[in-house]
Scaffold this motif. Sequence first.
Motif, PDB file in Angstrom:
ATOM      1  N   GLN A 175       4.920   9.769   8.218  1.00 41.75           N
ATOM      2  CA  GLN A 175       4.588   8.851   6.934  1.00 41.75           C
ATOM      3  C   GLN A 175       4.920   7.451   7.157  1.00 41.75           C
ATOM      4  N   ALA A 176       6.291   7.322   7.765  1.00 49.90           N
ATOM      5  CA  ALA A 176       6.666   6.072   7.780  1.00 49.90           C
ATOM      6  C   ALA A 176       5.872   5.266   8.877  1.00 49.90           C
ATOM      7  N   ALA A 177       5.425   5.826   9.958  1.00 46.10           N
ATOM      8  CA  ALA A 177       4.721   4.858  10.831  1.00 46.10           C
ATOM      9  C   ALA A 177       3.204   4.731  10.328  1.00 46.10           C
ATOM     10  N   ALA A 178       2.813   5.465   9.278  1.00 43.18           N
ATOM     11  CA  ALA A 178       1.780   5.064   8.609  1.00 43.18           C
ATOM     12  C   ALA A 178       1.865   3.953   7.805  1.00 43.18           C
ATOM     13  N   LYS A 179       2.872   3.927   7.164  1.00 42.94           N
ATOM     14  CA  LYS A 179       2.989   2.777   6.217  1.00 42.94           C
ATOM     15  C   LYS A 179       3.271   1.483   7.078  1.00 42.94           C
ATOM     16  N   VAL A 180       3.824   1.537   8.175  1.00 41.38           N
ATOM     17  CA  VAL A 180       4.133   0.213   8.936  1.00 41.38           C
ATOM     18  C   VAL A 180       2.881  -0.174   9.536  1.00 41.38           C
ATOM     19  N   LEU A 181       1.955   0.849  10.021  1.00 38.93           N
ATOM     20  CA  LEU A 181       0.599   0.367  10.338  1.00 38.93           C
ATOM     21  C   LEU A 181      -0.030  -0.226   9.267  1.00 38.93           C
ATOM     22  N   LEU A 182      -0.283   0.361   8.021  1.00 41.27           N
ATOM     23  CA  LEU A 182      -1.117  -0.127   7.081  1.00 41.27           C
ATOM     24  C   LEU A 182      -0.557  -1.494   6.514  1.00 41.27           C
ATOM     25  N   ASP A 183       0.750  -1.689   6.517  1.00 39.33           N
ATOM     26  CA  ASP A 183       1.338  -2.797   6.076  1.00 39.33           C
ATOM     27  C   ASP A 183       0.952  -4.021   7.133  1.00 39.33           C
ATOM     28  N   GLN A 184       0.939  -3.834   8.438  1.00 40.48           N
ATOM     29  CA  GLN A 184       0.318  -4.681   9.374  1.00 40.48           C
ATOM     30  C   GLN A 184      -1.105  -4.989   9.152  1.00 40.48           C
ATOM     31  N   LEU A 185      -1.772  -4.107   8.799  1.00 39.85           N
ATOM     32  CA  LEU A 185      -3.141  -4.188   8.512  1.00 39.85           C
ATOM     33  C   LEU A 185      -3.337  -5.253   7.595  1.00 39.85           C
ATOM     34  N   GLY A 186      -2.804  -4.742   6.308  1.00 39.63           N
ATOM     35  CA  GLY A 186      -2.930  -5.505   5.281  1.00 39.63           C
ATOM     36  C   GLY A 186      -2.501  -6.982   5.468  1.00 39.63           C
ATOM     37  N   TRP A 187      -1.572  -7.239   6.163  1.00 38.06           N
ATOM     38  CA  TRP A 187      -1.104  -8.550   6.380  1.00 38.06           C
ATOM     39  C   TRP A 187      -2.191  -9.668   6.991  1.00 38.06           C
ATOM     40  N   TRP A 188      -2.806  -8.829   8.129  1.00 38.84           N
ATOM     41  CA  TRP A 188      -3.539  -9.469   9.073  1.00 38.84           C
ATOM     42  C   TRP A 188      -4.987  -9.463   8.658  1.00 38.84           C
ATOM     43  N   GLY A 189      -5.134  -8.204   7.871  1.00 43.29           N
ATOM     44  CA  GLY A 189      -6.574  -8.312   7.030  1.00 43.29           C
ATOM     45  C   GLY A 189      -6.631  -9.349   5.805  1.00 43.29           C
ATOM     46  N   ASP A 190      -5.667  -9.634   5.249  1.00 43.96           N
ATOM     47  CA  ASP A 190      -5.798 -10.726   4.328  1.00 43.96           C
ATOM     48  C   ASP A 190      -6.000 -12.197   5.039  1.00 43.96           C
ATOM     49  N   ALA A 191      -4.694 -12.348   5.768  1.00 44.86           N
ATOM     50  CA  ALA A 191      -4.805 -13.517   6.611  1.00 44.86           C
ATOM     51  C   ALA A 191      -6.057 -13.899   7.163  1.00 44.86           C
ATOM     52  N   LEU A 192      -6.658 -12.965   7.928  1.00 49.40           N
ATOM     53  CA  LEU A 192      -8.184 -13.215   8.616  1.00 49.40           C
ATOM     54  C   LEU A 192      -9.295 -13.217   7.613  1.00 49.40           C
ATOM     55  N   ARG A 193      -9.335 -12.739   6.551  1.00 48.52           N
ATOM     56  CA  ARG A 193     -10.492 -12.712   5.443  1.00 48.52           C
ATOM     57  C   ARG A 193     -10.209 -14.208   4.956  1.00 48.52           C
ATOM     58  N   ARG A 194      -9.095 -14.660   4.705  1.00 48.70           N
ATOM     59  CA  ARG A 194      -8.831 -16.193   4.254  1.00 48.70           C
ATOM     60  C   ARG A 194      -9.646 -16.950   4.988  1.00 48.70           C
ATOM     61  N   ALA A 195      -9.094 -16.883   6.433  1.00 52.15           N
ATOM     62  CA  ALA A 195      -9.548 -17.831   7.532  1.00 52.15           C
ATOM     63  C   ALA A 195     -10.984 -17.717   7.551  1.00 52.15           C
ATOM     64  N   ARG A 196     -11.676 -16.526   7.344  1.00 53.72           N
ATOM     65  CA  ARG A 196     -13.069 -16.424   7.919  1.00 53.72           C
ATOM     66  C   ARG A 196     -13.826 -16.979   6.423  1.00 53.72           C
ATOM     67  N   ALA A 197     -13.211 -16.822   5.245  1.00 55.52           N
ATOM     68  CA  ALA A 197     -13.674 -17.499   4.244  1.00 55.52           C
ATOM     69  C   ALA A 197     -13.877 -19.071   4.204  1.00 55.52           C
ATOM     70  N   ARG A 198     -12.708 -19.610   4.917  1.00 56.11           N
ATOM     71  CA  ARG A 198     -12.595 -21.145   4.916  1.00 56.11           C
ATOM     72  C   ARG A 198     -13.283 -21.842   6.262  1.00 56.11           C
ATOM     73  N   VAL A 199     -13.446 -20.894   7.174  1.00 48.73           N
ATOM     74  CA  VAL A 199     -14.173 -21.176   8.505  1.00 48.73           C
ATOM     75  C   VAL A 199     -14.749 -20.152   8.908  1.00 48.73           C
ATOM     76  N   PRO A 200     -16.133 -20.018   9.007  1.00 48.50           N
ATOM     77  CA  PRO A 200     -16.750 -19.015   9.512  1.00 48.50           C
ATOM     78  C   PRO A 200     -16.509 -18.940  11.171  1.00 48.50           C
ATOM     79  N   TYR A 201     -16.009 -17.755  11.404  1.00 53.28           N
ATOM     80  CA  TYR A 201     -15.920 -17.470  12.878  1.00 53.28           C
ATOM     81  C   TYR A 201     -17.096 -17.518  13.743  1.00 53.28           C
ATOM     82  N   SER A 202     -16.742 -18.365  14.873  1.00 52.18           N
ATOM     83  CA  SER A 202     -17.845 -18.520  15.926  1.00 52.18           C
ATOM     84  C   SER A 202     -17.351 -17.955  17.288  1.00 52.18           C
ATOM     85  N   ALA A 203     -17.801 -17.001  17.913  1.00 50.67           N
ATOM     86  CA  ALA A 203     -17.327 -16.467  19.400  1.00 50.67           C
ATOM     87  C   ALA A 203     -18.249 -17.523  20.202  1.00 50.67           C
TER      88      ALA A 203
END
Length: 196
Positions: A168-196
């Motif tokens: 359970q503790a490992a799942a919380k760590v994983l989901l916390d990290q995904l939440g942080w990165w998901g929020d940061a990258l969603r904001r970044a994609r909204a500001r500047v569309p990503y282009s590979a």
Amino acid sequence: MSNEPNEPLRLAVIIGSNREARFGHVVGTWIATEAARRQDLAVDVIDLADHDLPIVLSRDPSPEVAAELAKVSPRLAQADAFVVVTPEYNHSYPASLKNLIDWHYTQWQAKPVGFVSYGGLSGGLRAVEHLRTVFAELHAVTVRDVVSLHMVWDKFDETGAPKDDATQAAAKVLLDQLGWWGDALRRARARVPYSA
């Protein structure tokens, strides 16, 4: 697609094995339930046992293949983050998972990917290490911590709940990290569309 910062992140939980008698459904259901308890995540479970994508890739898919892609491709595109649930088969991950990944490209870009792996003594970690290089090629960001379930058959009770608090503790760590990165990258994609 809305990018409002206060909206829950759309998390796609991908159950990567489609083998008969697989344990992936137990693991996938558990991590999806853990994620769904959080207010910052909206969960969509994509079980590869429910999708019959052909192994031959085509730039001009047949109507049947296009119909099958229409069931999964928009869901991947709408996701802000991914949890990939994978077993380890022969020191790597399942062909069904590689097939799903290879049918898609832009859907993964500039989004975080976390892993829940399972198996015997290795707990699926060799599969995860292979997947990290694949997702890097697709311009996705893999989070550091993994939920690795060693001897997975002993980790869950008959109701599908983990037997120990460490899981359970490992799942919380994983989901916390995904939440942080998901929020940061969603904001970044909204500001500047990503282009590979």
